[in-house]
Design an enzyme around this catalytic site. Structure first.
Site, short mmCIF file in Angstrom:
data_model
loop_
_atom_site.label_atom_id
_atom_site.label_comp_id
_atom_site.label_asym_id
_atom_site.label_seq_id
_atom_site.Cartn_x
_atom_site.Cartn_y
_atom_site.Cartn_z
N THR A 16 -26.58 22.48 -27.83
CA THR A 16 -27.20 23.75 -27.64
C THR A 16 -26.92 24.69 -28.51
OG1 THR A 16 -27.35 22.74 -25.34
CG2 THR A 16 -27.88 25.11 -25.53
N SER A 62 -25.40 13.35 -25.87
CA SER A 62 -25.40 12.12 -25.05
C SER A 62 -25.54 10.98 -25.71
CB SER A 62 -26.70 12.39 -24.23
OG SER A 62 -26.60 13.62 -23.15
N ASP A 93 -21.83 17.83 -23.25
CA ASP A 93 -21.64 16.64 -22.56
C ASP A 93 -20.62 15.43 -22.82
OD1 ASP A 93 -23.73 17.64 -20.84
OD2 ASP A 93 -25.06 16.50 -21.69
N THR A 169 -11.58 18.20 -19.72
CA THR A 169 -12.92 17.35 -19.11
C THR A 169 -13.79 18.30 -18.93
OG1 THR A 169 -13.37 15.80 -17.44
CG2 THR A 169 -12.03 17.33 -16.47
N THR A 281 -6.23 8.02 -12.37
CA THR A 281 -6.56 8.25 -11.11
C THR A 281 -8.10 9.12 -11.31
OG1 THR A 281 -6.31 9.68 -9.23
CG2 THR A 281 -5.55 10.46 -11.33
N GLN A 282 -8.70 8.94 -10.29
CA GLN A 282 -10.25 9.52 -9.93
C GLN A 282 -9.95 11.14 -9.87
OE1 GLN A 282 -13.02 7.61 -7.21
NE2 GLN A 282 -12.14 5.44 -8.03
N CYS A 283 -8.71 11.52 -9.28
CA CYS A 283 -8.53 12.93 -9.16
C CYS A 283 -8.47 13.78 -10.37
CB CYS A 283 -7.19 13.04 -8.24
SG CYS A 283 -7.20 12.17 -6.55
#
Length: 346
Positions: A16, A62, A93, A169, A281-283
């Protein structure tokens, strides 16, 4: 005597930040980076030389593939002696994936490689692109008193914060504060002045010598995100797939998984087949500790490796690099548990 002028290479890969609204039809089109100073005249006020180059074709973030990371690594190697720092303009992204991968692909790095981008095109009145670009260039050109780079790391700069690339992230799809580093503090913050958190920046003990790039990548990696209702068929398909050398298992909490016997059996089966299983971990905040609860211990006993407080993006880049470098899975497992580029707090 006056210090020599810093030189920065600006690399536009796509995204962008490099778009401008067409006055005729209102569509967004990439602008010519040869006329960058017309879009961001503030760059002309820096006491440094800024050159630019553009990927052809440009890549929507992407559509980023590991081949782009290989091209970036080669470009940095080939131009390394000509510049004091590099600023990579990239779509948001997959920026954290690219920054993580490059951190493992560049050895003996003693110059800044700063990824940045924007949520709004640089030609828009409220764009965040100008500030992100200007501050990234200033950081890439910054030096310590001894003449060495202030931040000799692969980083992401966004919304006044500089983060270690393999700790980052994307956490916000619609705000200017798009990135965060949940388990490691910012390396710098840009306000009236840029304040460097030198205690958390990694500086080489001495000059490491010639930059070495690692472009051999093995992408035979799966990601299994645990969720309520996951079936044995899906778990076995992902963990035991014949074309896979490694799987990142995104677990609950501190590394916990399903306690059902069928899941433990599949995990054990995959490990016995020689698959590398890495527990992430997903956390967003915190780390894997497979000794804390029984479900975590069962994974550890089956042969699963802890990813500690690694992000999924960093774990993927690390696996691609290690699998591409070493044919021996035992060597890969040993190195996964080591802190190679500041990616884990260990």
């Amino acid at each position: 005597m006056n210090a020599p002028k810093s030189s920065i290479l600006l690399v536009y890969t796509g995204g962008t930040i490099g778009m401008k609204e067409d006055p005729c039809d209102g569509t967004l089109r990439p602008f010519n980076f040869d006329s960058l100073l017309e879009e961001v005249p503030e760059l002309g006020k820096f006491a440094c030389r800024i050159d630019s180059c553009t990927f052809s074709p440009l890549i929507d973030s992407s559509d980023v593939e590991p081949s782009m990371w290989q091209d970036l690594a080669r470009l940095i190697r080939d131009r390394y002696e000509d510049y004091d720092g590099f600023v990579i303009l990239h779509g948001t992204d997959t920026m954290a994936y690219s920054a993580s991968a490059l951190s493992f692909m560049l050895d003996n790095l003693d110059k800044p490689v700063i990824f940045t981008g924007s949520q709004l095109p640089i030609g828009r009145p409220r764009t965040d692109g100008k500030e992100n670009l200007i501050s990234s260039v200033e950081i890439a050109a910054a030096k310590r008193e001894d003449g060495s780079a202030m931040v000799p790391e692969v980083c992401i700069f966004f919304n006044s914060q500089l983060f270690r690339g393999n700790r980052c992230t994307k956490t916000d799809a619609g705000g200017f504060d798009a990135f965060s580093s949940p388990n490691y503090p910012p390396l710098a913050s840009a306000g009236i002045n840029i304040r460097y958190n030198t205690r958390h920046i990694h500086y080489p003990a001495e000059h490491w010598g010639t930059l070495v790039i690692n472009t051999e990548l093995d992408t035979s990696v799966n990601i299994l995100k645990l969720h309520p209702g996951i079936t044995p068929q899906i778990a076995r398909y992902i963990l035991c797939d014949k074309g896979t050398r490694a799987t990142i298992i995104e677990t609950y909490g501190s590394g916990n998984a399903i306690s059902r016997e069928w899941f433990t059996d599949i995990v054990r089966e995959a490990c016995e087949m020689g698959r590398i299983l890495l527990n992430i971990t997903q956390c967003q905040v915190g780390e894997v500790n497979m000794d804390l609860y029984a479900t975590g211990r069962s994974l550890k006993e089956a042969g699963v490796i802890s990813g500690y407080d690694s992000t999924t993006e960093s774990a993927l880049g690390k696996l691609f690099h290690l699998l591409g470098t070493y044919a021996d899975n035992g060597k890969v497992k040993a190195l996964l548990e080591r802190n190679l580029k500041g990616e884990i707090s260990k």
